[in-house]
Motif scaffolding. Structure first.
Motif, PDB file in Angstrom:
ATOM      1  N   GLY A   1      15.096   6.795  -2.149  1.00 42.38           N
ATOM      2  CA  GLY A   1      15.585   4.981  -2.076  1.00 42.38           C
ATOM      3  C   GLY A   1      15.467   4.410  -2.720  1.00 42.38           C
ATOM      4  N   ASN A   2      15.468   4.440  -3.776  1.00 42.42           N
ATOM      5  CA  ASN A   2      14.892   3.105  -4.838  1.00 42.42           C
ATOM      6  C   ASN A   2      14.089   2.751  -5.580  1.00 42.42           C
ATOM      7  N   HIS A   3      13.213   2.904  -5.036  1.00 41.82           N
ATOM      8  CA  HIS A   3      11.979   1.937  -4.733  1.00 41.82           C
ATOM      9  C   HIS A   3      11.920   2.353  -5.859  1.00 41.82           C
ATOM     10  N   PRO A   4      11.354   0.950  -7.126  1.00 38.58           N
ATOM     11  CA  PRO A   4      10.177   1.312  -7.984  1.00 38.58           C
ATOM     12  C   PRO A   4       9.109   1.763  -7.932  1.00 38.58           C
ATOM     13  N   VAL A   5       8.371   2.986  -8.496  1.00 36.73           N
ATOM     14  CA  VAL A   5       6.659   3.429  -8.242  1.00 36.73           C
ATOM     15  C   VAL A   5       6.449   2.801  -9.491  1.00 36.73           C
ATOM     16  N   VAL A   6       5.093   3.350  -8.868  1.00 42.09           N
ATOM     17  CA  VAL A   6       4.297   3.317 -10.353  1.00 42.09           C
ATOM     18  C   VAL A   6       3.125   3.975 -10.369  1.00 42.09           C
ATOM     19  N   VAL A   7       1.762   5.153 -10.667  1.00 42.87           N
ATOM     20  CA  VAL A   7       1.435   5.763 -10.294  1.00 42.87           C
ATOM     21  C   VAL A   7       0.257   5.880 -11.967  1.00 42.87           C
ATOM     22  N   PRO A   8      -0.719   5.892 -11.719  1.00 44.10           N
ATOM     23  CA  PRO A   8      -1.853   6.603 -12.473  1.00 44.10           C
ATOM     24  C   PRO A   8      -1.444   7.846 -12.923  1.00 44.10           C
ATOM     25  N   LYS A   9      -1.152   8.252 -14.141  1.00 42.53           N
ATOM     26  CA  LYS A   9      -0.981   9.409 -14.666  1.00 42.53           C
ATOM     27  C   LYS A   9      -2.515  10.534 -13.958  1.00 42.53           C
ATOM     28  N   ALA A  10      -1.811  11.760 -14.494  1.00 44.28           N
ATOM     29  CA  ALA A  10      -2.717  12.603 -13.461  1.00 44.28           C
ATOM     30  C   ALA A  10      -2.984  13.798 -14.153  1.00 44.28           C
ATOM     31  N   VAL A  11      -3.967  14.900 -14.330  1.00 47.64           N
ATOM     32  CA  VAL A  11      -4.214  15.882 -14.298  1.00 47.64           C
ATOM     33  C   VAL A  11      -2.836  17.113 -14.292  1.00 47.64           C
TER      34      VAL A  11
END
Length: 458
Positions: free
Chosen positions: A398-408
């Motif tokens: 839906g074009n929402h900007p998303v930020v996530v922590p780097k993960a294994v």
């Protein structure tokens, strides 16, 4: 060997055109370098829609002219501003050597071979079916399906800078999609000045070009996982487009439908060719077939003659639609447009004050819409490192900007399932999920002081 550097201002179509020209430069033996200082040919891809990007070009060309005097730099200018007399005057002032309009991009080779000033401003047919090589190492790409525009909004310079509308053939589009798929691209945005008018330009039906709804169904079978498109004109949005989107899984349920104003009086002065009521019919069609559709829009604040009552109608329409996001601009009179010639501008302080009120409205609605995503699982295309160390950034279907922590197992780019845990008006935050639906373990993040440690930066 020419060492070339291209600087891009403006829209996604300009980004696509930059890739097209850069691929031409490489095929001619040029070396693309990462900065002006490394280059002996600097090409500026320009925008003419508003005054601010024109001011940026003015400033940049001034700096480049100084370098030209000291080290023999070759200066190029392309894009919408180059097509206008305003841009050509700027080119003369700043001693631009190569000037290419949006219809003459394939002249870049002839321009480099010329030992004199080269200006190419014709709209050439061979550009419409030219297929640039796919960008390498990218999951996301743009694809222009048509050029030009046959509408004549009174504030818009695009019909002058990019010419009349011409749709590319479906075969050409599908062949370009095949190349993108082979290169590993997973999301493609179809581009056009008025993308949903695809197929209705003069002669298009005779040439066997499908409707836009039919094209969406075709590209949905290409193998590309996610298809988006921008930007649409409400005058050409039809219910069969909403139906095709709903019935084609690869096409994302994201619709960018610029309204520009909620006032019929202002829409008439803009020559937008639709009314507020007709626009709302389109919104109802979209929601009838895609109840969860993400809606975005463009709004021009302070257009010539806009009264407080007109502006209030825009605020009311925003509440009626409840947009997920919006691009909002203060009206900027552009030389060469009917509104510049015939309509008086409003005081800047008034336009700025109204924009401030609209931004408050937008933030309230965006916060509400994004908050509803908390607890949901979104399919997110991660592009790479975010600004903050230890995090990745990307966007949802839906074009929402998303930020996530780097993960294994997920510390780079790719398409992942993300559970949203927090939302702001302009960003979603979440955690990457594994195949079992559980959050992947986060990679340890360095403390801020460690990131700046000279030892770690060696």
């Amino acid at each position: 060997m020419v060492r070339a550097h291209v600087i891009t201002y403006g829209c996604q179509m300009n980004e696509y055109d930059t890739h097209l020209v850069e691929s031409q430069l490489v095929s001619l033996g040029a070396d693309l370098v990462g900065s002006i200082d490394e280059a002996d040919f600097v090409l500026v891809n320009t925008c003419a829609v508003r005054g601010k990007p024109v001011d940026k070009v003015h400033s940049l060309l001034g700096d480049l002219r100084k370098q030209k005097a000291s080290r023999g730099l070759v200066i190029g200018m392309m894009g919408c501003l180059a097509q206008l007399e305003e841009g050509q005057q700027i080119a003369r002032k700043f001693e631009v050597d190569v000037l290419l309009g949006p219809g003459s991009l394939l002249d870049i080779g002839a321009a480099l071979e010329s030992n004199t000033r080269f200006w190419g401003l014709a709209f050439k047919d061979e550009l419409h079916d030219h297929i640039p090589p796919a960008p390498q190492g990218r999951l996301q790409a743009h694809l222009t399906i048509m050029r030009g525009c046959d509408h004549h909004c009174t504030y818009c310079i695009v019909p002058t800078t990019r010419g009349p509308q011409v749709s590319r053939t479906a075969d050409s589009i599908l062949r370009e999609l095949d190349g993108l798929l082979a290169a590993g691209v997973r999301e493609v945005t179809l581009l056009g000045q008025n993308v949903n008018a695809y197929g209705i330009d003069q002669g298009a039906r005779v040439a066997g070009i499908p409707s836009f709804a039919e094209l969406l169904r075709l590209v949905g079978k290409s193998g590309i996982e996610r298809i988006k498109f921008t930007t649409s004109h409400p005058m050409n949005f039809t219910e069969d487009v909403a139906i095709a989107m709903a019935e084609t899984p690869a096409v994302c349920d994201f619709v960018h439908l610029p309204v520009q104003s909620g006032s019929n009086a202002v829409l008439r002065r803009m020559a937008r060719e639709y009314t507020r009521e007709k626009y709302l019919e389109h919104i109802a069609q979209i929601r009838r077939h895609m109840p969860a559709a993400v809606l975005a829009t463009d709004i021009i604040v302070g257009f010539s003659g806009e009264t407080e009552a007109d502006f209030q109608q825009t605020l009311d329409l925003y509440d009626e639609v409840g947009y997920d996001s919006a691009y909002m601009f203060i009206y900027s009179p552009r030389p060469g447009t009917p509104s510049y010639k015939h309509f008086a501008d409003l005081p800047r302080e008034l336009k700025t004050e109204r924009l401030g009120r609209l931004i408050v409205k937008q933030k309230d609605w965006s916060q509400s819409r994004n908050a509803a995503k908390v607890g949901t699982v979104q399919e997110v295309l991660l592009r790479g490192d975010a600004h903050e160390a230890g995090f990745l950034e990307g966007h949802s279907r839906g074009n929402h900007p998303v930020v996530v922590p780097k993960a294994v197992g997920a510390d780079g780019s790719g398409v992942y399932r993300v559970k949203i845990g927090h939302a702001t008006p302009h960003m979603l935050y979440g955690q990457i999920l594994g195949p079992d639906g559980q959050a992947l373990p986060e990679l340890p993040r360095l403390a801020p002081e460690a990131v700046s440690s000279p030892l770690l930066m060696v």
